[in-house]
Design a protein around this motif. Sequence first.
Motif, mmCIF file in Angstrom:
data_model
loop_
_atom_site.group_PDB
_atom_site.id
_atom_site.type_symbol
_atom_site.label_atom_id
_atom_site.label_comp_id
_atom_site.label_asym_id
_atom_site.label_seq_id
_atom_site.Cartn_x
_atom_site.Cartn_y
_atom_site.Cartn_z
ATOM 1 N N LEU A 97 0.859 -1.012 0.019
ATOM 2 C CA LEU A 97 -0.160 -0.038 -0.079
ATOM 3 C C LEU A 97 0.912 1.263 0.029
ATOM 4 O O LEU A 97 1.730 1.321 0.760
ATOM 5 N N THR A 98 0.614 2.064 -0.966
ATOM 6 C CA THR A 98 1.316 3.352 -1.010
ATOM 7 C C THR A 98 0.334 4.793 -0.645
ATOM 8 O O THR A 98 -0.798 4.597 -1.150
ATOM 9 N N LEU A 99 0.474 5.323 0.211
ATOM 10 C CA LEU A 99 -0.260 6.628 0.614
ATOM 11 C C LEU A 99 -0.346 7.592 -0.720
ATOM 12 O O LEU A 99 0.543 8.033 -0.947
ATOM 13 N N ILE A 100 -1.561 7.800 -1.046
ATOM 14 C CA ILE A 100 -1.800 8.945 -1.893
ATOM 15 C C ILE A 100 -1.901 10.280 -1.243
ATOM 16 O O ILE A 100 -1.132 11.104 -1.760
ATOM 17 N N ALA A 101 -2.725 10.308 -0.515
ATOM 18 C CA ALA A 101 -2.930 11.810 0.185
ATOM 19 C C ALA A 101 -3.756 11.413 1.534
ATOM 20 O O ALA A 101 -4.440 10.543 1.842
ATOM 21 N N THR A 102 -3.672 12.559 2.168
ATOM 22 C CA THR A 102 -4.405 12.924 3.540
ATOM 23 C C THR A 102 -5.458 13.731 3.437
ATOM 24 O O THR A 102 -5.221 14.988 2.927
ATOM 25 N N ALA A 103 -6.672 13.353 3.739
ATOM 26 C CA ALA A 103 -7.683 14.524 3.665
ATOM 27 C C ALA A 103 -8.306 14.848 4.753
ATOM 28 O O ALA A 103 -8.763 14.116 5.602
ATOM 29 N N ASN A 104 -8.386 16.297 5.110
ATOM 30 C CA ASN A 104 -8.730 16.722 6.223
ATOM 31 C C ASN A 104 -9.958 17.696 5.944
ATOM 32 O O ASN A 104 -9.965 18.109 4.827
ATOM 33 N N GLN A 105 -10.909 17.419 6.784
ATOM 34 C CA GLN A 105 -12.093 18.455 6.402
ATOM 35 C C GLN A 105 -11.920 19.760 6.485
ATOM 36 O O GLN A 105 -11.320 20.296 7.408
ATOM 37 N N GLY A 106 -12.317 20.408 5.501
ATOM 38 C CA GLY A 106 -12.256 21.981 5.673
ATOM 39 C C GLY A 106 -10.868 22.453 4.967
ATOM 40 O O GLY A 106 -10.529 23.671 5.118
ATOM 41 N N SER A 107 -9.883 21.692 4.448
ATOM 42 C CA SER A 107 -8.769 22.204 3.993
ATOM 43 C C SER A 107 -8.419 21.199 2.865
ATOM 44 O O SER A 107 -8.998 20.152 2.476
ATOM 45 N N GLU A 108 -7.476 21.641 2.054
ATOM 46 C CA GLU A 108 -6.882 21.077 0.793
ATOM 47 C C GLU A 108 -6.115 19.820 1.247
ATOM 48 O O GLU A 108 -5.776 19.726 2.258
ATOM 49 N N ALA A 109 -6.372 18.632 0.542
ATOM 50 C CA ALA A 109 -5.471 17.494 0.801
ATOM 51 C C ALA A 109 -4.136 17.750 0.679
ATOM 52 O O ALA A 109 -3.772 18.450 -0.152
ATOM 53 N N THR A 110 -3.530 16.749 1.490
ATOM 54 C CA THR A 110 -2.052 16.657 1.544
ATOM 55 C C THR A 110 -1.710 15.626 0.473
ATOM 56 O O THR A 110 -1.964 14.443 1.044
ATOM 57 N N TYR A 111 -0.864 15.689 -0.509
ATOM 58 C CA TYR A 111 -0.605 14.706 -1.290
ATOM 59 C C TYR A 111 1.008 14.332 -1.126
ATOM 60 O O TYR A 111 1.716 15.183 -0.795
ATOM 61 N N GLU A 112 1.221 13.035 -1.141
ATOM 62 C CA GLU A 112 2.378 12.605 -1.092
ATOM 63 C C GLU A 112 3.180 12.675 -2.458
ATOM 64 O O GLU A 112 2.573 12.989 -3.526
ATOM 65 N N SER A 113 4.481 12.403 -2.018
ATOM 66 C CA SER A 113 5.491 12.634 -3.445
ATOM 67 C C SER A 113 4.894 11.544 -4.343
ATOM 68 O O SER A 113 4.623 10.372 -4.230
ATOM 69 N N GLY A 114 4.925 12.223 -5.608
ATOM 70 C CA GLY A 114 4.434 11.214 -6.662
ATOM 71 C C GLY A 114 2.959 11.440 -7.260
ATOM 72 O O GLY A 114 2.512 10.656 -8.036
ATOM 73 N N PHE A 115 2.290 12.126 -6.066
ATOM 74 C CA PHE A 115 0.728 11.993 -6.651
ATOM 75 C C PHE A 115 0.463 13.598 -6.673
ATOM 76 O O PHE A 115 0.923 14.501 -5.760
ATOM 77 N N VAL A 116 -0.456 13.887 -7.434
ATOM 78 C CA VAL A 116 -0.908 15.449 -7.748
ATOM 79 C C VAL A 116 -2.174 15.349 -7.910
ATOM 80 O O VAL A 116 -2.866 14.597 -7.896
ATOM 81 N N ILE A 117 -2.796 16.583 -7.316
ATOM 82 C CA ILE A 117 -4.129 17.083 -7.307
ATOM 83 C C ILE A 117 -4.955 16.751 -8.615
ATOM 84 O O ILE A 117 -6.092 16.380 -8.453
ATOM 85 N N ASP A 118 -4.297 17.021 -9.858
ATOM 86 C CA ASP A 118 -4.976 17.278 -10.921
ATOM 87 C C ASP A 118 -5.263 15.768 -11.130
ATOM 88 O O ASP A 118 -6.445 15.507 -12.298
ATOM 89 N N LYS A 119 -4.524 14.879 -11.087
ATOM 90 C CA LYS A 119 -4.559 13.271 -11.089
ATOM 91 C C LYS A 119 -5.485 12.612 -10.147
ATOM 92 O O LYS A 119 -6.565 11.806 -10.564
ATOM 93 N N PHE A 120 -5.257 13.000 -8.894
ATOM 94 C CA PHE A 120 -6.528 12.444 -7.966
ATOM 95 C C PHE A 120 -6.965 13.297 -7.028
ATOM 96 O O PHE A 120 -6.468 13.576 -5.814
ATOM 97 N N PRO A 121 -7.862 14.426 -7.508
ATOM 98 C CA PRO A 121 -8.502 15.005 -6.879
ATOM 99 C C PRO A 121 -9.526 14.400 -5.568
ATOM 100 O O PRO A 121 -9.839 13.543 -5.944
ATOM 101 N N ILE A 122 -9.416 15.180 -4.687
ATOM 102 C CA ILE A 122 -10.083 14.600 -3.415
ATOM 103 C C ILE A 122 -11.021 15.691 -2.766
ATOM 104 O O ILE A 122 -10.681 16.764 -2.786
ATOM 105 N N SER A 123 -12.132 15.094 -2.422
ATOM 106 C CA SER A 123 -13.169 16.030 -2.045
ATOM 107 C C SER A 123 -13.303 15.356 -0.152
ATOM 108 O O SER A 123 -13.094 14.227 0.005
#
Lengths: 116, 116
Positions: A43-69
Motif C-alpha cells: 500500500l502506498t499513501l496517496i493523500a491525507t484528506a482533512n475536512q475544511g482544507s486541501e488534501a495533502t498529497y504524497e510525493s508522486g501524486f498530484v491533485i490534478d490526477k487524484f482530486p479529493i473532496s
Amino acid sequence: SAVISQKPSRDICQRGTSLTIQCQVDSQVTMMFWYRQQPGQSLTLIATANQGSEATYESGFVIDKFPISRPNLTFSTLTVSNMSPEDSSIYLCSVVLVWAGGTEAFFGQGTRLTVV
Amino acid sequence: AQSVTQPDIHITVSEGASLELRCNYSYGATPYLFWYVQSPGQGLQLLLKYFSGDTLVQGIKGFEAEFKRSQSSFNLRKPSVHWSDAAEYFCAVTAPLTGGGNKLTFGTGTQLKVEL
C-alpha cells in the motif's frame, strides 16, 4: 472502532475517463487517508484528506490526477482522472482513531479498478 | 521518516508447522507497530499492534509478535499454521501522535503459502 463503506467495490473503465470513489465512515473523524495498492504491491499513501482544507498529497501524486473532496467529517471522495492502464489498482480509504497512548487504522474493503 | 522492511517476499510452510514473518523498521524512537493480513479479494484486517509496555503482544487468530528494540524488529509468529492462514501479511509503522498525521507506512508484504 470505525466502519468504512467504500464504493464502488470494483469497476472496469475505459482509458481517458475518470472514476470517483466514495468513502463513508460511521463516525466523525478528523483525517481520512487514501491508499493505492498496485497489483502484487504494498500500500502506498496517496493523500491525507482533512475536512475544511486541501488534501495533502504524497510525493508522486498530484491533485490534478487524484482530486479529493472532504465535505464533512464522515465522507470523502477520491477521483482517478484521465485514467490509463497504469492506474489499475486497488484504492483503499482509511481512517485513524487516536487515543492517549495508541492509535488504530481502519480500512474500507477497497475499490478494485481495472482500466482497459 | 519511518520505513519498514519485510525481507521475505514469499514464504511456504506446511500446515501445522510454526511460522515467523520478519519485519524491521527504521524510526528515531519507538514507533507504533502493526501487522495486517490481506486475504485474496479481502480488505485489510488488523492482527495485532504494539504501542508500549510488554514487548510480546498477542493478536487474533493465534498470532503473536515480539518487539525487539535492539534489533528494530517486530516479527510475527504463529506456533501452528492453518491452511486458512495463506494470505499476504503486511507490517506497518506509524509515529506516535505528535499532532500531525498518523499515516501508516507499510512494508512490501510477505505472501504466505501453506502446503497441506
